[in-house]
Design a protein around this motif. Sequence first.
Motif, short mmCIF file in Angstrom:
data_model
loop_
_atom_site.label_atom_id
_atom_site.label_comp_id
_atom_site.label_asym_id
_atom_site.label_seq_id
_atom_site.Cartn_x
_atom_site.Cartn_y
_atom_site.Cartn_z
N LEU A 176 10.62 0.88 18.74
CA LEU A 176 9.19 0.57 18.89
C LEU A 176 8.92 -0.92 18.87
O LEU A 176 7.75 -1.33 18.91
N ASN A 177 9.97 -1.73 18.80
CA ASN A 177 9.77 -3.18 18.90
C ASN A 177 9.12 -3.52 20.23
O ASN A 177 9.35 -2.87 21.24
N SER A 178 8.29 -4.54 20.23
CA SER A 178 7.56 -4.99 21.44
C SER A 178 6.57 -3.95 21.94
O SER A 178 6.18 -3.96 23.11
N THR A 179 6.18 -3.02 21.07
CA THR A 179 5.09 -2.09 21.38
C THR A 179 3.98 -2.33 20.35
O THR A 179 4.20 -2.98 19.32
N PRO A 180 2.79 -1.77 20.58
CA PRO A 180 1.72 -1.92 19.57
C PRO A 180 2.07 -1.28 18.24
O PRO A 180 1.41 -1.55 17.24
N TYR A 181 3.11 -0.42 18.22
CA TYR A 181 3.43 0.36 17.02
C TYR A 181 4.62 -0.20 16.26
O TYR A 181 5.23 0.52 15.46
N ASN A 182 4.94 -1.46 16.49
CA ASN A 182 6.03 -2.08 15.75
C ASN A 182 5.69 -2.11 14.26
O ASN A 182 4.72 -2.73 13.85
N LEU A 183 6.50 -1.42 13.46
CA LEU A 183 6.23 -1.34 12.03
C LEU A 183 7.02 -2.37 11.23
O LEU A 183 6.62 -2.76 10.13
N LEU A 184 8.12 -2.84 11.79
CA LEU A 184 8.98 -3.80 11.09
C LEU A 184 8.43 -5.21 11.32
O LEU A 184 8.94 -5.98 12.13
N GLN A 185 7.39 -5.53 10.57
CA GLN A 185 6.63 -6.75 10.79
C GLN A 185 6.97 -7.82 9.76
O GLN A 185 7.40 -7.52 8.65
N PRO A 186 6.74 -9.09 10.11
CA PRO A 186 6.95 -10.18 9.14
C PRO A 186 5.99 -10.07 7.96
O PRO A 186 4.91 -9.47 8.06
N GLY A 187 6.41 -10.65 6.84
CA GLY A 187 5.52 -10.73 5.69
C GLY A 187 5.42 -9.46 4.87
O GLY A 187 4.55 -9.35 4.01
N LYS A 188 6.33 -8.50 5.09
CA LYS A 188 6.29 -7.23 4.37
C LYS A 188 7.52 -7.08 3.47
O LYS A 188 8.51 -7.80 3.60
#
Length: 297
Positions: free
Chosen positions: A185-197
């Motif tokens: 799901l990278n490069s989609t609106p549903y990318n969950l593995l985000q910075p700052g988490k």
Amino acid sequence: MIYPRPLRPGDAIAIVSPASRINPELIDAASRTIEHYGYRPVLSSCCKACRGSFSGTVSERLCDLQKAFENHDVRAVLCSRGGYGVVQLIDDMNMNIWHYDPKWLIGFSDISALHAVAHYNDVASIHASMCKHLASRPDDECTKAIFSILAGEKPQYEVEGDSRNREGEASGEIVGGNLAVLSGLNSTPYNLLQPGKILFIEDIAEAIYKVERMLYTLKLNGTLAQTKALIVGQFTDWKSSDDFQHMYDMVENMVKGYDFPVAYNFPIGHIERNLPIIEGSQVELKITKEKVNLNFK
């Protein structure tokens, strides 16, 4: 982040099969566990069905999922199992279902894709075991934790540490799940593995080099550089390679250039002790080599 309201005695929990097919007997046994905890199981139309390797066609599975979320009597949606198939539903999903009447989503593995969609819509969800576990272990630590969360309680975990652990403390939002599914799901609106988490990851039957490639994506897109902490769950059914004897050896190599705390061998993944995690929750994490404390706020 929107938290679905806690369940009350007698509330309905829908069982859906948005991915692979499942042995119907496991759904029946999981339904008895739901009743044991004082709730009412509601079975979706194709949750026991078989359409090739799936429980139904794309339209059937999508319809079941949306009906469960649209049913006001249903307060939680339990996915029967993972496997493969959730990604087929996302593009046609009515995103209003997440805001119409927020309710708890429960599952892991391929269901990580649904957790990503829930997070995109600012709704907390529960990364946890599904029907097979509820059927076979109705009274164990993990099953009890699922129903405690549904009742409105926040988990406080203390687990055994690991000699590899990079000690430290962190606080913030926790997100994650199955690394292969979420990497897709990278490069989609549903990318969950985000910075700052605070990230948690797990996987099954993936070669070391494939997991390394997924982590390189997080390195190259800047996510690892801004990660607050990393919880490395269980990576099962992998084989050693000429370069790394253990999956964790590779992970250690990937994160050696960063200073965030890292917990290894955490009980999350395709194992009996799969501790439930509230996706999107604020947590406090303390990691030592002797123990790891993960407290949900």
